[in-house]
Design an enzyme around this catalytic site. Structure first.
Site, PDB file in Angstrom:
ATOM      1  N   LYS A 104      36.505  45.621  40.746  1.00 29.02           N
ATOM      2  CA  LYS A 104      36.697  47.219  41.374  1.00 29.02           C
ATOM      3  C   LYS A 104      37.974  47.881  40.975  1.00 29.02           C
ATOM      4  O   LYS A 104      38.175  48.955  40.658  1.00 29.02           O
ATOM      5  CB  LYS A 104      36.364  47.122  42.814  1.00 29.02           C
ATOM      6  CG  LYS A 104      37.357  46.247  43.875  1.00 29.02           C
ATOM      7  CD  LYS A 104      36.912  46.094  45.087  1.00 29.02           C
ATOM      8  CE  LYS A 104      37.742  45.188  45.715  1.00 29.02           C
ATOM      9  NZ  LYS A 104      38.988  44.927  45.817  1.00 29.02           N
ATOM     10  N   ARG A 112      37.845  48.024  54.478  1.00 30.28           N
ATOM     11  CA  ARG A 112      37.253  46.513  54.492  1.00 30.28           C
ATOM     12  C   ARG A 112      36.459  46.299  55.823  1.00 30.28           C
ATOM     13  O   ARG A 112      35.601  45.093  55.771  1.00 30.28           O
ATOM     14  CB  ARG A 112      38.189  45.398  54.017  1.00 30.28           C
ATOM     15  CG  ARG A 112      38.372  45.461  52.605  1.00 30.28           C
ATOM     16  CD  ARG A 112      39.725  44.366  52.366  1.00 30.28           C
ATOM     17  NE  ARG A 112      39.468  43.656  51.343  1.00 30.28           N
ATOM     18  CZ  ARG A 112      40.214  43.845  50.011  1.00 30.28           C
ATOM     19  NH1 ARG A 112      40.777  44.891  50.055  1.00 30.28           N
ATOM     20  NH2 ARG A 112      40.210  42.713  49.227  1.00 30.28           N
ATOM     21  N   ARG A 122      40.332  34.249  36.253  1.00 25.44           N
ATOM     22  CA  ARG A 122      41.519  34.904  36.531  1.00 25.44           C
ATOM     23  C   ARG A 122      42.679  34.315  37.076  1.00 25.44           C
ATOM     24  O   ARG A 122      44.010  34.690  36.590  1.00 25.44           O
ATOM     25  CB  ARG A 122      41.132  36.312  37.485  1.00 25.44           C
ATOM     26  CG  ARG A 122      42.101  37.162  37.872  1.00 25.44           C
ATOM     27  CD  ARG A 122      41.741  38.476  38.631  1.00 25.44           C
ATOM     28  NE  ARG A 122      41.835  38.204  39.871  1.00 25.44           N
ATOM     29  CZ  ARG A 122      41.306  39.091  40.809  1.00 25.44           C
ATOM     30  NH1 ARG A 122      40.851  40.014  40.400  1.00 25.44           N
ATOM     31  NH2 ARG A 122      41.469  38.908  42.113  1.00 25.44           N
ATOM     32  N   ARG A 134      47.759  34.704  40.109  1.00 24.77           N
ATOM     33  CA  ARG A 134      47.530  35.193  41.436  1.00 24.77           C
ATOM     34  C   ARG A 134      47.576  34.010  42.534  1.00 24.77           C
ATOM     35  O   ARG A 134      46.867  33.340  42.428  1.00 24.77           O
ATOM     36  CB  ARG A 134      46.473  36.394  41.668  1.00 24.77           C
ATOM     37  CG  ARG A 134      46.766  37.535  41.716  1.00 24.77           C
ATOM     38  CD  ARG A 134      45.610  38.741  41.761  1.00 24.77           C
ATOM     39  NE  ARG A 134      45.118  38.583  43.130  1.00 24.77           N
ATOM     40  CZ  ARG A 134      44.291  39.402  43.666  1.00 24.77           C
ATOM     41  NH1 ARG A 134      44.065  40.446  42.738  1.00 24.77           N
ATOM     42  NH2 ARG A 134      43.643  39.608  44.659  1.00 24.77           N
ATOM     43  N   ARG A 146      37.817  34.416  51.001  1.00 22.45           N
ATOM     44  CA  ARG A 146      37.819  35.973  50.771  1.00 22.45           C
ATOM     45  C   ARG A 146      36.505  36.479  50.777  1.00 22.45           C
ATOM     46  O   ARG A 146      35.821  37.494  50.962  1.00 22.45           O
ATOM     47  CB  ARG A 146      38.625  36.106  49.597  1.00 22.45           C
ATOM     48  CG  ARG A 146      40.114  36.082  49.945  1.00 22.45           C
ATOM     49  CD  ARG A 146      41.035  36.012  48.646  1.00 22.45           C
ATOM     50  NE  ARG A 146      40.970  37.005  47.862  1.00 22.45           N
ATOM     51  CZ  ARG A 146      41.021  37.026  46.529  1.00 22.45           C
ATOM     52  NH1 ARG A 146      41.280  35.743  45.846  1.00 22.45           N
ATOM     53  NH2 ARG A 146      41.022  37.986  45.665  1.00 22.45           N
TER      54      ARG A 146
HETATM   55  P1  AMP Z   1      42.285  43.026  46.607  1.00 27.75           P
HETATM   56  O1  AMP Z   1      43.567  43.217  45.491  1.00 27.75           O
HETATM   57  O2  AMP Z   1      41.748  44.538  47.056  1.00 27.75           O
HETATM   58  O3  AMP Z   1      41.641  41.880  46.461  1.00 27.75           O
HETATM   59  O4  AMP Z   1      43.415  42.681  47.969  1.00 27.75           O
HETATM   60  C1  AMP Z   1      44.246  41.479  47.943  1.00 27.75           C
HETATM   61  C2  AMP Z   1      44.368  40.923  49.389  1.00 27.75           C
HETATM   62  O5  AMP Z   1      45.442  42.187  49.968  1.00 27.75           O
HETATM   63  C3  AMP Z   1      43.391  40.670  50.388  1.00 27.75           C
HETATM   64  O6  AMP Z   1      43.028  39.581  50.165  1.00 27.75           O
HETATM   65  C4  AMP Z   1      44.017  41.095  51.567  1.00 27.75           C
HETATM   66  O7  AMP Z   1      44.823  40.004  51.925  1.00 27.75           O
HETATM   67  C5  AMP Z   1      44.951  42.468  51.529  1.00 27.75           C
HETATM   68  N1  AMP Z   1      44.436  43.503  51.692  1.00 27.75           N
HETATM   69  C6  AMP Z   1      43.892  44.326  50.638  1.00 27.75           C
HETATM   70  N2  AMP Z   1      43.264  45.513  51.233  1.00 27.75           N
HETATM   71  C7  AMP Z   1      43.197  45.264  52.399  1.00 27.75           C
HETATM   72  C8  AMP Z   1      42.640  45.940  53.578  1.00 27.75           C
HETATM   73  N3  AMP Z   1      41.942  47.215  53.324  1.00 27.75           N
HETATM   74  N4  AMP Z   1      42.794  45.381  54.657  1.00 27.75           N
HETATM   75  C9  AMP Z   1      43.369  44.097  54.757  1.00 27.75           C
HETATM   76  N5  AMP Z   1      43.836  43.555  54.076  1.00 27.75           N
HETATM   77  C10 AMP Z   1      43.988  43.952  52.906  1.00 27.75           C
END
Ligand code: AMP
Length: 189
Positions: A11, A86, A125, A131, A142
């Protein structure tokens, strides 16, 4: 616009492509958190505990961050949110922000992919990016959170008739072509 998808569905990559093609700013909550972690800001220190465990950062932190970001000038021409909302509570919160700004969601795009394919991608990745939330235990957690919480978000937007699903499996350009066609179709309908 919103782009929703399980971890590893691409995404972030597709959000950048859409941003370039449509000239709207892409806002990734995950990227904002990672920038804060890197800069060791108080927000980053708080968020890191949750991110490393693969948990959601609490709404009290996340919602305010999104409200502040959507108050900046560069969202005037439209925006694409990547990774937010989310949870259904975040959907309601976003609703409140949009009511205040007078904006409306045109398209909610869901990228779909099979869990086992995602685990393989994310482990790949992890080797490339290092990461800290890309190890198998955290990856599976996740993915579970996505199924338990974020699929309810998708269901809400589906009921509202704004959801468009796109198959996220394939080459980057191939998926971008599908995404752009889906956006065009959604906007025409
Ligand atoms: P992402 O890069 O979108 O996979 O986000 C990485 C991490 O950031 C997630 O696993 C959460 O710990 C945190 N995170 C990102 N967006 C949100 C959200 N909308 N609500 C809560 N935690 C978030």
């Amino acid at each position: 616009m919103l782009i929703i998808g399980p971890p590893g569905s691409g995404k972030g990559t597709q959000a950048e492509k859409i941003s370039e093609r449509l000239g709207v700013v892409a806002i990734s909550t995950g990227d904002i958190f990672r920038a804060n972690v890197k800069g060791e800001t108080p927000l980053g220190v708080e968020a890191k505990k949750y991110m490393d465990a693969g948990d959601f950062v609490p709404d009290s932190v996340t919602n305010k961050m999104v409200r502040d970001r959507l108050g900046e000038d560069d969202v005037d021409k439209g925006f694409l949110l990547d990774g937010y909302p989310r949870t259904t509570a975040q959907v309601d919160y976003l609703e409140g922000i949009l009511a205040d700004t007078g904006d409306k969601l045109d398209v909610v795009l869901q990228l779909t992919a099979d869990d086992e394919e995602l685990v393989v991608r994310l482990l790949g990745r992890a080797k490339d990016t290092g990461r800290s939330d890309d190890n198998e235990h955290v990856i599976r957690h996740r993915l579970n959170l996505y199924h338990d919480q974020t699929e309810a978000v998708v269901a809400k937007y589906s009921e509202r008739g704004v959801l468009t699903k796109v198959d996220g499996i394939g080459g980057i350009d191939e998926v971008t072509d599908r995404v752009m066609a889906a956006i065009k179709q959604a906007q025409g309908s």
